[in-house]
Design a protein around this motif. Structure first.
Motif, PDB file in Angstrom:
ATOM      1  N   MET A 204     112.449 120.091  13.876  1.00  0.00           N
ATOM      2  CA  MET A 204     113.048 119.349  12.749  1.00  0.00           C
ATOM      3  C   MET A 204     114.365 118.708  13.198  1.00  0.00           C
ATOM      4  N   TYR A 205     114.749 117.643  12.552  1.00  0.00           N
ATOM      5  CA  TYR A 205     115.925 116.909  13.013  1.00  0.00           C
ATOM      6  C   TYR A 205     116.902 116.677  11.863  1.00  0.00           C
ATOM      7  N   ILE A 206     118.123 116.410  12.254  1.00  0.00           N
ATOM      8  CA  ILE A 206     119.116 115.925  11.286  1.00  0.00           C
ATOM      9  C   ILE A 206     119.577 114.549  11.763  1.00  0.00           C
ATOM     10  N   HIS A 207     120.284 113.853  10.891  1.00  0.00           N
ATOM     11  CA  HIS A 207     120.723 112.490  11.210  1.00  0.00           C
ATOM     12  C   HIS A 207     122.188 112.476  11.632  1.00  0.00           C
ATOM     13  N   HIS A 208     122.498 111.565  12.519  1.00  0.00           N
ATOM     14  CA  HIS A 208     123.882 111.348  12.927  1.00  0.00           C
ATOM     15  C   HIS A 208     124.288 109.965  12.434  1.00  0.00           C
ATOM     16  N   LYS A 209     125.554 109.856  12.107  1.00  0.00           N
ATOM     17  CA  LYS A 209     126.019 108.626  11.466  1.00  0.00           C
ATOM     18  C   LYS A 209     126.017 107.474  12.467  1.00  0.00           C
ATOM     19  N   GLN A 210     125.049 106.592  12.317  1.00  0.00           N
ATOM     20  CA  GLN A 210     124.998 105.362  13.123  1.00  0.00           C
ATOM     21  C   GLN A 210     124.792 104.241  12.119  1.00  0.00           C
ATOM     22  N   ILE A 211     125.809 103.440  11.902  1.00  0.00           N
ATOM     23  CA  ILE A 211     125.741 102.398  10.866  1.00  0.00           C
ATOM     24  C   ILE A 211     125.871 101.031  11.513  1.00  0.00           C
ATOM     25  N   LEU A 212     124.875 100.180  11.301  1.00  0.00           N
ATOM     26  CA  LEU A 212     124.987  98.777  11.714  1.00  0.00           C
ATOM     27  C   LEU A 212     125.636  98.001  10.567  1.00  0.00           C
ATOM     28  N   THR A 213     126.474  97.046  10.907  1.00  0.00           N
ATOM     29  CA  THR A 213     127.108  96.235   9.861  1.00  0.00           C
ATOM     30  C   THR A 213     126.840  94.758  10.108  1.00  0.00           C
ATOM     31  N   ALA A 214     126.899  93.992   9.029  1.00  0.00           N
ATOM     32  CA  ALA A 214     126.715  92.542   9.104  1.00  0.00           C
ATOM     33  C   ALA A 214     127.402  91.941   7.886  1.00  0.00           C
ATOM     34  N   GLY A 215     127.286  90.620   7.763  1.00  0.00           N
ATOM     35  CA  GLY A 215     127.868  89.960   6.594  1.00  0.00           C
ATOM     36  C   GLY A 215     129.380  89.849   6.679  1.00  0.00           C
ATOM     37  N   THR A 216     130.031  89.861   5.524  1.00  0.00           N
ATOM     38  CA  THR A 216     131.491  89.732   5.434  1.00  0.00           C
ATOM     39  C   THR A 216     132.136  91.067   5.815  1.00  0.00           C
ATOM     40  N   PRO A 217     133.207  91.064   6.624  1.00  0.00           N
ATOM     41  CA  PRO A 217     133.886  92.332   6.920  1.00  0.00           C
ATOM     42  C   PRO A 217     134.320  93.020   5.613  1.00  0.00           C
ATOM     43  N   ALA A 218     134.205  94.343   5.575  1.00  0.00           N
ATOM     44  CA  ALA A 218     134.420  95.093   4.323  1.00  0.00           C
ATOM     45  C   ALA A 218     135.788  94.806   3.700  1.00  0.00           C
ATOM     46  N   GLU A 219     136.809  94.662   4.535  1.00  0.00           N
ATOM     47  CA  GLU A 219     138.157  94.464   3.965  1.00  0.00           C
ATOM     48  C   GLU A 219     138.309  93.106   3.277  1.00  0.00           C
ATOM     49  N   LYS A 220     137.386  92.182   3.568  1.00  0.00           N
ATOM     50  CA  LYS A 220     137.434  90.855   2.928  1.00  0.00           C
ATOM     51  C   LYS A 220     136.321  90.678   1.899  1.00  0.00           C
ATOM     52  N   ALA A 221     135.419  91.655   1.804  1.00  0.00           N
ATOM     53  CA  ALA A 221     134.239  91.514   0.935  1.00  0.00           C
ATOM     54  C   ALA A 221     134.547  91.941  -0.488  1.00  0.00           C
ATOM     55  N   SER A 222     133.871  91.303  -1.442  1.00  0.00           N
ATOM     56  CA  SER A 222     134.009  91.729  -2.840  1.00  0.00           C
ATOM     57  C   SER A 222     132.915  92.720  -3.223  1.00  0.00           C
ATOM     58  N   LYS A 223     131.807  92.732  -2.440  1.00  0.00           N
ATOM     59  CA  LYS A 223     130.670  93.602  -2.731  1.00  0.00           C
ATOM     60  C   LYS A 223     130.139  94.174  -1.421  1.00  0.00           C
ATOM     61  N   ALA A 224     129.409  95.280  -1.551  1.00  0.00           N
ATOM     62  CA  ALA A 224     128.765  95.883  -0.378  1.00  0.00           C
ATOM     63  C   ALA A 224     127.317  96.195  -0.719  1.00  0.00           C
ATOM     64  N   ILE A 225     126.456  96.164   0.298  1.00  0.00           N
ATOM     65  CA  ILE A 225     125.065  96.583   0.116  1.00  0.00           C
ATOM     66  C   ILE A 225     124.696  97.555   1.235  1.00  0.00           C
ATOM     67  N   ILE A 226     124.032  98.644   0.835  1.00  0.00           N
ATOM     68  CA  ILE A 226     123.513  99.633   1.779  1.00  0.00           C
ATOM     69  C   ILE A 226     122.008  99.392   1.878  1.00  0.00           C
ATOM     70  N   MET A 227     121.536  99.096   3.089  1.00  0.00           N
ATOM     71  CA  MET A 227     120.124  98.758   3.299  1.00  0.00           C
ATOM     72  C   MET A 227     119.459  99.877   4.105  1.00  0.00           C
ATOM     73  N   LEU A 228     118.375 100.432   3.566  1.00  0.00           N
ATOM     74  CA  LEU A 228     117.714 101.582   4.191  1.00  0.00           C
ATOM     75  C   LEU A 228     116.312 101.214   4.676  1.00  0.00           C
ATOM     76  N   HIS A 229     116.116 101.351   5.974  1.00  0.00           N
ATOM     77  CA  HIS A 229     114.847 100.937   6.597  1.00  0.00           C
ATOM     78  C   HIS A 229     113.728 101.946   6.316  1.00  0.00           C
ATOM     79  N   GLY A 230     112.495 101.506   6.565  1.00  0.00           N
ATOM     80  CA  GLY A 230     111.320 102.354   6.388  1.00  0.00           C
ATOM     81  C   GLY A 230     110.995 103.164   7.635  1.00  0.00           C
ATOM     82  N   ARG A 231     109.979 104.009   7.509  1.00  0.00           N
ATOM     83  CA  ARG A 231     109.541 104.857   8.627  1.00  0.00           C
ATOM     84  C   ARG A 231     109.080 103.995   9.801  1.00  0.00           C
ATOM     85  N   GLY A 232     109.567 104.357  10.992  1.00  0.00           N
ATOM     86  CA  GLY A 232     109.165 103.638  12.196  1.00  0.00           C
ATOM     87  C   GLY A 232     109.936 102.354  12.425  1.00  0.00           C
TER      88      GLY A 232
END
Length: 206
Positions: free
Chosen positions: A1-29
């Motif tokens: 069994m496994y656990i997850h390690h924090k690996q976050i890809l980012t795109a779009g407007t840098p967070a400090e300049k953005a008015s909104k954020a979206i979290i996108m979660l991929h499917g299996r595989g």
């Protein structure tokens, strides 16, 4: 069994300049990089985009309809990664009501499970082919008040992974926590994302 390690890809407007954020979660595989490519079809101007990467390209090992214990510790670890990411986004100055979620398939199930366990006012929730997780759904797991957050849930009928019965059951629980749910069931649609779904998603994002 496994656990997850924090690996976050980012795109779009840098967070400090953005008015909104979206979290996108991929499917299996799939991967964080693959789900981020949806940005080319979505109205995400001014959004900071965050896509976590699952260990071994899977958020949990078995079907989302399996007993929850069978999918541990991966499932709790995945939910914790999202919770940490939400806190990180808030620390960067984006309020919870300006945080959006989008997931496909396994990522859609995880999206719904996270937001329904932590119901509150979010910008919007887009679950492309998904439902709440577990062999049986336990109402006590789900609490809070969505305060009319728009939630889009879609699936095909039939879908090889996501039964319509579970999608309907999920809708009932989520509406019970005061979300504004749009459910779209596509007869005979393959396990994929259609142009119509992206159009409905843009209705929430724009």
């Amino acid at each position: 069994m496994y656990i997850h390690h924090k690996q976050i890809l980012t795109a779009g407007t840098p967070a400090e300049k953005a008015s909104k954020a979206i979290i996108m979660l991929h499917g299996r595989g799939a991967s964080a990089a693959s789900i981020i490519t949806l940005k080319d079809h979505l109205k995400l101007d001014g959004y900071a985009i965050f896509a976590p990467q699952a260990t071994e390209h899977s958020w949990y090992p078995y079907s989302f309809m399996a007993p929850v214990a069978n999918n541990q510790p991966a499932l709790d670890s995945a939910l914790a990664i999202i919770g940490d990411l939400v806190e990180d986004i808030k620390k960067q100055g984006i309020t919870q009501e300006n945080i959006y979620f989008l997931g496909f398939s396994q990522g859609a199930c995880l999206t719904l499970e996270y937001v329904t366990r932590n119901a509150g006012r979010y910008g919007g929730v887009i679950a492309l082919t998904g439902g709440l997780i577990g062999e049986q759904l336990i109402n006590d797991n789900y609490k809070g008040d969505f305060n009319n957050t728009p939630v889009l849930i879609t699936t095909g009928d039939p879908d090889t992974h996501v039964p319509v019965s579970r999608v309907n059951e999920s809708k009932t629980i989520i509406e019970g926590l005061n979300a504004s749910v749009t459910l779209k069931i596509y007869k005979g649609r393959m396990h994929t994302i259609s142009a119509d779904e992206l159009q409905l998603a843009n209705g929430i994002l724009a």
